[in-house]
Write an enzyme that holds these catalytic residues in place. Sequence first.
Site, PDB file in Angstrom:
ATOM      1  N   CYS A  79     -20.290 -58.794 -47.222  1.00 22.40           N
ATOM      2  CA  CYS A  79     -20.611 -59.401 -45.929  1.00 22.40           C
ATOM      3  C   CYS A  79     -20.747 -58.263 -44.918  1.00 22.40           C
ATOM      4  O   CYS A  79     -19.871 -57.414 -44.808  1.00 22.40           O
ATOM      5  CB  CYS A  79     -19.489 -60.350 -45.510  1.00 22.40           C
ATOM      6  SG  CYS A  79     -19.697 -61.012 -43.841  1.00 22.40           S
ATOM      7  N   CYS A  82     -17.749 -58.473 -42.184  1.00 16.73           N
ATOM      8  CA  CYS A  82     -16.333 -58.195 -42.462  1.00 16.73           C
ATOM      9  C   CYS A  82     -16.079 -57.350 -43.700  1.00 16.73           C
ATOM     10  O   CYS A  82     -14.954 -56.937 -43.943  1.00 16.73           O
ATOM     11  CB  CYS A  82     -15.548 -59.503 -42.558  1.00 16.73           C
ATOM     12  SG  CYS A  82     -15.871 -60.460 -44.061  1.00 16.73           S
ATOM     13  N   CYS A 131     -14.835 -64.489 -42.913  1.00 15.34           N
ATOM     14  CA  CYS A 131     -15.076 -64.419 -41.461  1.00 15.34           C
ATOM     15  C   CYS A 131     -15.956 -65.549 -40.943  1.00 15.34           C
ATOM     16  O   CYS A 131     -16.229 -65.615 -39.750  1.00 15.34           O
ATOM     17  CB  CYS A 131     -15.664 -63.068 -41.078  1.00 15.34           C
ATOM     18  SG  CYS A 131     -17.375 -62.828 -41.613  1.00 15.34           S
ATOM     19  N   CYS A 153     -30.042 -68.308 -51.419  1.00 23.69           N
ATOM     20  CA  CYS A 153     -31.075 -67.641 -50.637  1.00 23.69           C
ATOM     21  C   CYS A 153     -30.377 -67.030 -49.418  1.00 23.69           C
ATOM     22  O   CYS A 153     -30.020 -67.739 -48.479  1.00 23.69           O
ATOM     23  CB  CYS A 153     -32.125 -68.673 -50.233  1.00 23.69           C
ATOM     24  SG  CYS A 153     -33.518 -67.991 -49.348  1.00 23.69           S
TER      25      CYS A 153
END
Length: 174
Positions: A79, A82, A131, A153
Amino acid sequence: MSIFGNSIFGNKAADAVANPAADSGAARPDEQAPASQKTDAQWREELTPEEYRVLRQAGTERPYTGEYWDTHTAGVYQCRACGTELFTSNEKFDSHCGWPSFWAPLAEGKVRYIHDRTMGMDRIEVRCGTCDSHLGHVFEGEGYGTPTDQRYCINSVSLRLVPRDTAESATAEG
């Protein structure tokens, strides 16, 4: 098996929404979001305007413009907000849709799911389980022939790729 039992759009998903007290052990659509420890001002300061628009406002980058839509580098996708490890290159596949596509997340609980009825569609939004940042959407039954028959996706701007060589050398040094 799909993320909500039989189908991400089938009866089990509808049952989870209608009866949130039923404990199936799987993430349920529309469940309470995990608390984010950062304020909106902190997110705006840490993220670029495009990252903020996609990650925190559930925006979408234009197809075929993101950094990873056509990347074949081996590694782990984190991510961007985070750093949580979300997907690996082992589950990435070429869907030719203009965004990075994966047939499964790295592990259960890494992402969470929310029913998204915006833009006149019934979709399942995918968010970071740590997060609560918007990542993209998951679709099912499109005929790609992947082991799960699902396509996560995901917006490139929501991810950061850590190449396998980089991850292995960091592990060896530590």
